[in-house]
Design a protein around this motif. Sequence first.
Motif, PDB file in Angstrom:
ATOM      1  N   THR A  60     -19.277  -3.192  -3.182  1.00 45.30           N
ATOM      2  CA  THR A  60     -20.682  -2.845  -2.943  1.00 45.30           C
ATOM      3  C   THR A  60     -20.912  -2.341  -1.521  1.00 45.30           C
ATOM      4  O   THR A  60     -21.912  -1.657  -1.268  1.00 45.30           O
ATOM      5  CB  THR A  60     -21.592  -4.059  -3.199  1.00 45.30           C
ATOM      6  OG1 THR A  60     -21.162  -5.154  -2.369  1.00 45.30           O
ATOM      7  CG2 THR A  60     -21.536  -4.485  -4.661  1.00 45.30           C
TER       8      THR A  60
ATOM      9  N   ALA B 191     -19.496   0.015  -0.148  1.00 51.12           N
ATOM     10  CA  ALA B 191     -19.454   1.476  -0.206  1.00 51.12           C
ATOM     11  C   ALA B 191     -20.831   2.084  -0.396  1.00 51.12           C
ATOM     12  O   ALA B 191     -21.059   3.253  -0.028  1.00 51.12           O
ATOM     13  CB  ALA B 191     -18.525   1.921  -1.329  1.00 51.12           C
ATOM     14  N   GLU B 192     -21.773   1.324  -0.946  1.00 52.20           N
ATOM     15  CA  GLU B 192     -23.117   1.846  -1.189  1.00 52.20           C
ATOM     16  C   GLU B 192     -23.832   2.228   0.104  1.00 52.20           C
ATOM     17  O   GLU B 192     -24.806   2.981   0.074  1.00 52.20           O
ATOM     18  CB  GLU B 192     -23.944   0.813  -1.950  1.00 52.20           C
ATOM     19  CG  GLU B 192     -23.401   0.492  -3.341  1.00 52.20           C
ATOM     20  CD  GLU B 192     -24.168  -0.633  -4.008  1.00 52.20           C
ATOM     21  OE1 GLU B 192     -25.192  -1.086  -3.434  1.00 52.20           O
ATOM     22  OE2 GLU B 192     -23.747  -1.074  -5.088  1.00 52.20           O
TER      23      GLU B 192
ATOM     24  N   VAL C  89     -18.957   8.133   1.279  1.00 51.27           N
ATOM     25  CA  VAL C  89     -18.376   7.705   0.008  1.00 51.27           C
ATOM     26  C   VAL C  89     -19.296   8.033  -1.164  1.00 51.27           C
ATOM     27  O   VAL C  89     -18.855   8.566  -2.180  1.00 51.27           O
ATOM     28  CB  VAL C  89     -18.065   6.189   0.032  1.00 51.27           C
ATOM     29  CG1 VAL C  89     -17.471   5.738  -1.299  1.00 51.27           C
ATOM     30  CG2 VAL C  89     -17.122   5.842   1.181  1.00 51.27           C
ATOM     31  N   VAL C  90     -20.593   7.735  -1.024  1.00 49.87           N
ATOM     32  CA  VAL C  90     -21.516   7.896  -2.159  1.00 49.87           C
ATOM     33  C   VAL C  90     -22.522   9.017  -1.956  1.00 49.87           C
ATOM     34  O   VAL C  90     -23.382   9.237  -2.812  1.00 49.87           O
ATOM     35  CB  VAL C  90     -22.249   6.569  -2.460  1.00 49.87           C
ATOM     36  CG1 VAL C  90     -21.263   5.471  -2.806  1.00 49.87           C
ATOM     37  CG2 VAL C  90     -23.132   6.149  -1.276  1.00 49.87           C
TER      38      VAL C  90
ATOM     39  N   ARG D  96     -27.111   9.303  -1.921  1.00 51.08           N
ATOM     40  CA  ARG D  96     -27.707   8.085  -2.489  1.00 51.08           C
ATOM     41  C   ARG D  96     -27.322   6.814  -1.721  1.00 51.08           C
ATOM     42  O   ARG D  96     -27.598   5.703  -2.175  1.00 51.08           O
ATOM     43  CB  ARG D  96     -27.316   7.946  -3.963  1.00 51.08           C
ATOM     44  CG  ARG D  96     -25.826   7.868  -4.228  1.00 51.08           C
ATOM     45  CD  ARG D  96     -25.540   7.934  -5.728  1.00 51.08           C
ATOM     46  NE  ARG D  96     -24.116   7.935  -6.016  1.00 51.08           N
ATOM     47  CZ  ARG D  96     -23.383   6.852  -6.177  1.00 51.08           C
ATOM     48  NH1 ARG D  96     -23.932   5.649  -6.059  1.00 51.08           N
ATOM     49  NH2 ARG D  96     -22.089   6.932  -6.440  1.00 51.08           N
ATOM     50  N   ALA D  97     -26.699   6.986  -0.548  1.00 48.98           N
ATOM     51  CA  ALA D  97     -26.321   5.814   0.246  1.00 48.98           C
ATOM     52  C   ALA D  97     -27.541   4.978   0.606  1.00 48.98           C
ATOM     53  O   ALA D  97     -28.601   5.517   0.946  1.00 48.98           O
ATOM     54  CB  ALA D  97     -25.593   6.248   1.515  1.00 48.98           C
TER      55      ALA D  97
END
Length: 353
Positions: A68, A70-71, A76-77, A80-81
Amino acid sequence: MGEVGEIAEVFRTARGFDSSPLYRHLLSVVAQDRALLELAAGTRPGQQPTFALFGAVHQLLLAGTVDTLAEYYPSVVGARARPVDGDTATAFTRFCAAYAPEITALLGSRLVQTNHVQRALVTRIGLALLRRATPAPVCVVEVGCSAGLNLRADRYGFTLGGTGYGQPDASVWLHVDVPDAHLLPDVGKMPEIAEVVGVDLDPPDVTDADDRAWLRALVWPENAHQAALLQAALDAVAADPPRVRRGDVVDIGADVVASLPAGLPRLVVHTATRIHVPVGRRPAFDAAVAAFGDGGPLLHLALEDDQRVAPSGRPGIGLTATDPTGSRTIAVADGHLAWLEPLPAMREVRLDG
């Protein structure tokens, strides 16, 4: 790396993380957590534990470690981080505990080699200053060159103060905010380059996937533009790598000096390198850099002078020029060279003593 109390102070007092809200928050998280500080203590001697710990965690996430945490990483995301919130510290602490062996292995084997391509502007300015001072071919040396990306500054394109310099079709194009660009030398005119060489403790291989992944991990999660520049520069330099010597300039500097054409002027550059030299070794580092002047006229540029204030009032890092007449601060810049404010002293650089 040092005692836990010393490391806590490094995290508490760290500056220059303005472009990463995530890392700014995590600095205080680590500073107050003994387990995280003990983990950061595995950083190799002389290396900054802030960059090293954050880089190690980032590499694991970029490699596909599912967590989680990574959120919170735009790298990475994407868009939408999650912004920093009340769960960020818990997620980071838990991740570091779960992957402590992997983080420890990276801290013990890697050096902080950020190689921000924007810093190539320092070398480009140095080349222009030498061309203004002498018609002779010049030698270029970068100490702490990492993968040698900034040694190809003569091949990159630059937009400075709204004006473009270099080949329009250059694969690497750098945009730097430069007010008072009239104080710069003509960076569009490059001297003939007789020799280019880098010196690094453990130079990454631009053709090696693991080395490239580590360099990417050292770019902060929010800095997508820097990551793209890094990729472009890695590809460009892999096609024609400069000569890079492995070793400490204190130990091999004399050999590098002897390998350069005698009598030719030389530009020696280091940016955010001396900060990673153990304090007790810095006088020897300084002496080794100065010794490049034994083989020919020397211009030494160092982007290392912390806590300077630019004419606009922006806090930054001083760019120092040392020539046969002495040393002077010729510009103040952002640490990653998003902006640079030249000073009138830039016009005083000379080689005739």
